[in-house]
Design a protein around this motif. Structure first.
Motif: not given
Length: 500
Positions: A12-13, A16, A100-101, A104-105, A114, A199, A333
């Motif tokens: 799911t990356t 990005t 998520d900011r 997601r990284w 997760q 991150s 992910t």
């Protein structure tokens, strides 16, 4: 190990990497700018894919950053506390509203499961709120004097703080120094691990900038060892905060010593979980699995030694091995995977070399001991020789070595035999007895009826022996001591008369 590695099913990356972020091919110097060290590809260890490209800093960029930070710090250090506090309150609000900011990284870049990534974001919010409170914390005290005068001691900013942070919990292990150092009036230069530049640094810079941090106070300089060494020996950076291996910490301490810097080193651990004979074995095995396997064992507080009483050792080992075999491992992910990859092939090979040597030396492999790509199976070892590297070294992987003992005195001696002294857990049905034992244990942290991995923004965190030196992180008192200097001031109404 249940392995899931199909990128088509789990990746799911991709989004990005399609839309370039603010830091695309950039470093942060209060604004996004090109570094003079080229670029760094950010690679997801689970897939081997490049998910972003960031700028790389040079030593010239560092020199410019120190100059800019020194200039910006003067006004920031003189600002009222409420102005500084407002930045961190706002940053906490922004992150809480949009986790998520960072998530997601964190997940693809550091290989975080997760659940682990969400936990880390929660730690960030807590750290930001505590840093907001730190800005208004009392920062001095009145002192008695033998003269008729006002005598006081107060904490003043050191000026510029250098922070070097690791890859494993990249966001919180950077922010726990960055945020309090800024909150008490310093400027900060952060060099994150190049494998987690986003991150561990650039995403944090974006968050704080969005929250209103004035330009020039925070510089994020991704780069290699050359930039890190230049930061350590730079005469314009009087305070250093480093989190990483003990070997690297010793080199940093030696390099900084001639400049008489304040150096805070939070280093490695080989942490023991002491399971007393009266412990609930099911609960103990659950705690032990979490302590050894969380984030693939890539935590300084990971449970690296399970000391189990001989009367329950076989049962404990069997239950721990069963848990290890049933933990899903794969691309993080996919939320079904509790554990992700080891950060890179070099670290994976180190882990496997230690496990292989232990088995060749006579240890029993109760679970794991295999890998596919960078996915290492949660591993349980038993019947180890006491001089096995699996017991004496920090493995930094998902490996749970189990050894037995017959008396509590023997167990305490085994715990204290390590050069490290970071975290110890004691599992028992008699908590007060464990409290009494804690006084005999050489460790900066002791958790009774919990495993070894824990941290809170309000708690002074740090180890003893080879696990750390120079200060603690967390809690108002420790943060003030770490990121400020003590200044003594006296005031009297008339000029003192002397016989000269």
């Amino acid at each position: 190990m249940t392995l899931t590695t199909d990128p088509a099913a789990t990746d799911t990356t991709a989004g990005t990497a399609v839309a370039p972020a603010a830091w695309d091919r950039k470093i942060f110097t209060g604004r996004w700018s090109e570094g003079h060290g080229g670029t760094i590809d950010v690679v997801a260890p689970a897939t081997g894919k490049v998910i972003a490209t960031v700028g790389a800093a040079s030593t010239a960029d560092l020199d410019a950053a120190v100059e800019a930070a020194t200039a910006a710090q003067k006004a920031w250090g003189a600002a009222t506390y409420d102005r500084r506090a407002a930045v961190f309150r706002r940053a906490a609000q922004l992150l809480e509203a949009d986790p998520d900011r960072l998530l997601r990284w964190l997940v693809p870049e550091s290989g975080s499961g997760q659940g682990k990534a969400a936990f880390e974001v929660g730690l960030l919010v807590a750290e930001l709120n505590e840093s907001a409170a730190l800005a208004s914390h009392p920062y001095g005290e009145l002192l008695h004097s033998s003269k008729p005068r006002l005598s006081l001691a107060r904490r003043v900013p050191v000026g510029v703080v250098g922070v070097i942070s690791p890859f494993n919990f990249p966001a919180i292990l950077a922010l726990r120094s960055v945020a309090p150092a800024l909150a008490v009036g310093n400027a900060v230069i952060l060099k994150p691990d190049p494998r987690t530049s986003i991150s561990g640094g650039l995403a944090l810079a974006e968050l704080l900038a969005d929250a209103g941090l004035p330009e020039g106070l925070l510089h994020v300089l991704p780069g290699g060892a050359e930039v890190g060494h230049a930061l350590v020996v730079h005469p314009g950076v009087p305070c250093l905060s480093f989190t990483g291996s003990t070997a690297a910490g010793r080199k940093i301490g030696a390099a900084a010593a001639p400049l008489l810097k304040k150096v805070h080193l939070e280093l490695g651990g080989n942490n023991a979980l002491l399971v007393l004979p009266d412990a609930d074995v099911d609960a103990a095995a659950s705690a032990g699995a979490w302590g050894s396997f969380l984030h693939q064992g890539q935590v300084c507080m990971t449970t690296g030694r399970h000391l189990v009483h001989s009367s329950i050792a076989a049962e404990y080992t069997a239950k721990l091995a069963e848990k290890a075999r049933n933990i899903p491992v794969g691309d993080p992910t996919d939320p079904a995977n509790a554990l992700g990859p080891i950060i890179d092939a070099g670290q994976r090979d180190k882990i496997h070399g230690i496990v292989t040597a232990a088995v060749e030396g006579g240890a029993t492999l109760a679970a794991g001991g295999t890998y596919e790509g960078l996915f290492y199976a949660p591993t349980v070892l038993a019947d180890l020789a006491l001089d096995s590297a699996a017991l004496t070294q920090e493995i930094f992987g998902p490996v749970a070595p189990v050894i037995t003992y017959d008396t509590v005195d023997e167990a305490i001696d085994l715990i204290n035999s390590s050069e490290y002294g970071l975290s110890v857990g004691i599992l028992t049905s008699d908590a007060f007895r464990a409290f009494e034992l804690a006084g005999r244990i050489e460790s900066g942290i002791v958790h009774i009826n919990d495993q070894t991995v824990d941290d809170e923004a309000t708690i002074p965190f740090g180890g003893v022996k080879a696990s750390g030196v120079g200060g603690h992180f967390g809690g108002a008192r420790a943060n003030l001591e770490s990121f400020t200097d003590l200044q003594w001031i006296t005031v009297q109404s008339t000029i003192e008369r002397y016989p000269f």
